[in-house]
Write a protein that holds these residues in place. Structure first.
Motif, PDB file in Angstrom:
ATOM      1  N   SER A 190     112.508  20.599 102.703  1.00 46.88           N
ATOM      2  CA  SER A 190     112.558  22.022 103.017  1.00 46.88           C
ATOM      3  C   SER A 190     112.573  22.849 101.731  1.00 46.88           C
ATOM      4  O   SER A 190     111.863  23.847 101.609  1.00 46.88           O
ATOM      5  N   MET A 193     109.137  22.913  99.797  1.00 49.24           N
ATOM      6  CA  MET A 193     108.158  23.908 100.206  1.00 49.24           C
ATOM      7  C   MET A 193     108.551  25.295  99.719  1.00 49.24           C
ATOM      8  O   MET A 193     107.685  26.098  99.393  1.00 49.24           O
ATOM      9  N   ALA A 194     109.852  25.585  99.646  1.00 45.79           N
ATOM     10  CA  ALA A 194     110.280  26.880  99.141  1.00 45.79           C
ATOM     11  C   ALA A 194     109.797  27.054  97.697  1.00 45.79           C
ATOM     12  O   ALA A 194     109.283  28.119  97.321  1.00 45.79           O
ATOM     13  N   ASN A 197     105.833  27.173  97.565  1.00 45.14           N
ATOM     14  CA  ASN A 197     105.366  28.490  98.015  1.00 45.14           C
ATOM     15  C   ASN A 197     105.630  29.544  96.947  1.00 45.14           C
ATOM     16  O   ASN A 197     104.835  30.464  96.747  1.00 45.14           O
ATOM     17  N   THR A 219     101.401  18.323  98.119  1.00 45.91           N
ATOM     18  CA  THR A 219     101.675  19.689  97.657  1.00 45.91           C
ATOM     19  C   THR A 219     100.584  20.145  96.690  1.00 45.91           C
ATOM     20  O   THR A 219     100.235  21.320  96.651  1.00 45.91           O
TER      21      THR A 219
ATOM     22  N   SER B 231     107.618  20.764 107.700  1.00 43.36           N
ATOM     23  CA  SER B 231     107.496  21.312 106.347  1.00 43.36           C
ATOM     24  C   SER B 231     106.667  20.416 105.432  1.00 43.36           C
ATOM     25  O   SER B 231     106.391  20.779 104.303  1.00 43.36           O
ATOM     26  N   SER B 243     109.177  27.173 104.945  1.00 41.29           N
ATOM     27  CA  SER B 243     110.281  26.605 104.182  1.00 41.29           C
ATOM     28  C   SER B 243     111.556  27.162 104.790  1.00 41.29           C
ATOM     29  O   SER B 243     111.578  28.280 105.298  1.00 41.29           O
TER      30      SER B 243
END
Ligand SMILES: Nc1ncnc2c1ncn2[C@@H]1O[C@H](COP(=O)(O)OP(=O)(O)OP(=O)(O)O)[C@@H](O)[C@H]1O
Ligand SMILES: Nc1ncnc2c1ncn2[C@@H]1O[C@H](COP(=O)(O)OP(=O)(O)O)[C@@H](O)[C@H]1O
Ligand code: SF4
Ligand SMILES: [Mg+2]
Ligand SMILES: [Mg+2]
Lengths: 306, 310
Positions: A190, A193-194, A197, A219, B231, B243
């Motif tokens: 999780s 991805m933060a 992004n 990714t 995700s 996210s």
């Protein structure tokens, strides 16, 4: 177009072993690529452990000197930027983010102090209110705030927060280039991805070029514009990320792609190694001395015999 | 939770969710300040029952490595940097195996051969081996006594994809051949997807969902799991991936009610007050969520497959 960063025929050899049995490790061999001014992009470098990714990143940061070739930033060789104001200006523009946020921060030093000293040294900000504003702006762009971070020590933040704080520290310089060496390998899905992004937002909203070093092809596919694949110090394939990853040509690139664990067949226990590709990749490596990068059109390069 | 014979049970959860603390208890590696305040962990080793939370030092010593082995997070923490690999094998396995020197040496060499490691690694120091080789050595240490139960904490996290796949396939083959059980901890869901028979998801110190691997990926019944499996980016698919906002809660002062409620998109008032029990929601499938039946996968699996093929 003029080059922002130009890695021009760069090699790095390390001497290994004792004085008598001196052997050389070629950490990087003849790397060539350029990032253009005015077109921020995410340039990804992938490759196995020991393939030379970190060494290349350290050379770009001026922390290691190339044995051969030259790296230029806005036309100036970075070897000439080793002292004083020129060095500081370069370091303001080109900022690193390292793999393990817990190692990047001194455990005894408050996280906000780190960001603050970066702002002082590289932006020359001194007034309290200006410092706070600069820090808050950088922290806000990574989804944190000064209020959340102020007074905290590294162990008081989660891994993902700390990694974002590390990126904020780099951003406080308003860099043109961010060199992120495996910034997500320590963090869970999780948070991964933060952060990924976030790198994309930096490119799109702040115009920062990102050199993204990773093992993680998924990714890389998700965010990169271009990709460069390295095997034992050599670039084996390079080009538009989607093109390269959709249809890798070099045996090692194919092996990398085939080794990515798929979640689409979850529960099937699909772990069969790609033996033919391992073999082909080994063979390619054995014959690498007699190989060269061949232009395939549209900026695509593939290493081939001959 | 229960772990069957000949099964790989995966444990997933974000950093600081309590995975390592939990499996230290399973592995009977309970040292202060870690303390068990309630409950029990019962093993059945060929009819011999033992509770790892209450057993004495001597009882643990009798089962360690022979019945129960533990691969700790970070292979370097098991491999003593100033001891050659062969010495470490001696320290671990000599007395449980009860073999004389020659037979022991032969057994180790045979075992290494099986793990595709050259004999020469026995003479090496840990730092002279690559990350992948070190991880094979650790797996060698954990399996040489053919234990019935193995516990592995993030055994492949530091490895690159090619080596990782190789090490995982090795671990699974050894497990199948011995009919052993493994509790496998990692935050990497793509690893679980390919090695685990069942998965348990830990959030803020609690098991919030458990089920067969495929079920958790295709029909998660807890919003946190739905988030975790959605995700993951996939090569060939560039659709935006969500996210999870917010941070893992402090375990010293966890949120009331469902611990996930401050970050949960489905949270309702009840979630803030009442702790949802872990209840059966399908075949071998349990979830701790008041709205388990309303949880939908966030990314359609069909779409992902189609995207990956493009
Ligand atoms: N200071 C050094 N002295 C000697 N050899 C070195 C040094 N730094 C790197 N090397 C060697 O150079 C090669 C490339 O190392 P590098 O750390 O750049 O790889 P990497 O791709 O970043 O690997 P990883 O993914 O494991 O970090 C390796 O063979 C390494 O052992
Ligand atoms: N030795 C310790 N002393 C105090 N707190 C600890 C200790 N080890 C772990 N914790 C705490 O227990 C929680 C769970 O940690 P851990 O089991 O290491 O999680 P994970 O392996 O999932 O990262 C965290 O909040 C962590 O800070
Ligand atoms: S119980 Fe409520 S807050 Fe908890 S996961 Fe379910 S819906 Fe979300
Ligand atoms: Mg590296
Ligand atoms: Mg852990």
């Amino acid at each position: 177009m003029s080059a922002l960063l130009h890695v021009d025929g760069v090699s790095k050899y390390f001497a290994m072993g004792g004085l008598l049995s001196r052997t050389q490790t070629a950490a990087v061999r003849d790397a060539n690529f350029r990032l253009e001014q005015g077109t921020p992009e995410i340039f990804t470098i992938v490759g196995e452990s020991g393939s030379g990714k970190t060494t290349l990143a350290r050379m770009i940061l001026g922390l290691e000197t190339p044995t051969e070739g030259e790296i230029r930033y806005k036309g100036n060789p970075i070897s000439g930027l080793s002292f004083g104001a020129a060095r500081r200006a370069f370091m303001t523009d080109v900022q690193p983010v390292f793999q393990n946020p817990f190692e990047a921060f001194n455990p005894l030093k408050r996280v906000d102090r780190y960001i603050e000293s970066t702002a002082k040294v590289f932006r020359g900000i001194t007034a309290r209110a200006d410092l706070d504003a600069a820090m808050d702006e950088a922290l806000a762009s990574v989804g944190l705030s000064l209020a959340e971070v102020r007074g905290r020590y590294p162990h008081e933040l989660s891994g993902g927060q700390l990694q974002r704080a590390a990126i904020a520290r780099a951003l406080v310089c308003k860099p043109k280039v961010l060199i992120a060496d495996e910034p997500v390998s320590m963090v869970d899905a999780s948070l991964r991805m933060a952060i990924v992004n976030l790198l994309r937002t930096l490119r799109d909203d702040l115009g920062v070029s990102v050199i993204y070093i990773t093992h993680d092809l998924a990714t890389a596919y998700y965010i990169s514009d271009r990709i460069m694949i390295m095997q034992k110090g050599r670039v084996v394939e390079m080009g538009a990320a989607r093109q390269v990853l959709d249809d890798p040509q070099h045996p090692y690139s194919r092996l990398l792609k085939a080794s990515v664990l798929s979640v689409t067949d979850a529960g099937q226990g699909n772990l069969e190694p790609a033996r033919d590709l391992m073999e082909a990749s080994r063979t390619a490596l054995e014959h690498a001395d007699a190989s060269r990068l061949v232009e395939q059109g549209e900026g695509r390069l593939v290493r081939m015999a001959g | 939770m229960q772990v069957e014979r000949d099964e790989i049970y995966g444990i997933a959860g974000e950093s600081s969710s309590g995975k390592t603390s939990f499996i230290k208890v399973l592995a009977a590696a309970i040292r202060p300040p870690l303390r068990v305040v309630g409950g029990s962990v019962e093993y059945n080793f060929a009819g011999q029952r033992i509770d790892s939370t209450k057993a004495s030092e001597a009882e643990i010593k009798a089962i360690r490595w022979r019945h129960l082995s533990y691969i700790m997070q970070g292979s370097m923490s098991v491999l003593n940097p100033v001891r050659r690999i062969e010495k470490t094998f001696g320290d671990f396995a000599r007395s449980p195996l009860g073999l004389d020197c020659r037979a022991f040496r032969e057994r180790i060499e045979e075992h290494l051969d099986h793990l595709k490691l050259p004999k020469s690694v026995l003479r090496a120091y840990p730092h002279e081996l690559s990350g992948g080789m070190r991880q094979r050595v650790t797996i060698g240490l954990a399996t040489v006594c053919r234990p019935e139960f193995m516990i592995a904490d993030e055994p492949t996290t530091a490895l690159d994809v090619v080596v990782q796949k190789d090490v995982l396939s090795l671990l699974r083959n050894v497990q199948k051949e011995m009919g052993a059980s493994i509790v496998f901890v990692t935050h990497d869901m793509s690893v679980h997807a390919n090695i685990a028979d069942r998965i348990g998801i830990i959030y803020a110190g609690r098991l919030v969902e458990e089920g067969p691997t495929r079920t958790l990926f295709t029909e998660p019944k807890h919003p946190y799991t739905a988030h975790l499996v959605a995700s993951l980016p996939v090569i060939g698919d560039t659709r935006p991936r969500p996210s999870l906002e917010g941070r893992p809660p402090s375990l010293a002062d966890p949120p009331q009610g469902c611990r996930f409620h401050p970050r949960c998109p489905l949270a309702i008032d009840r979630c803030k007050r009442e702790v949802p029990p872990l209840e059966t929601v399908g075949t071998r499938h349990r979830s701790a969520c008041w709205r388990a039946q309303e949880v939908e996968p966030l990314v359609r699996p069909e779409a992902t497959v189609a995207g990956a093929g493009a």
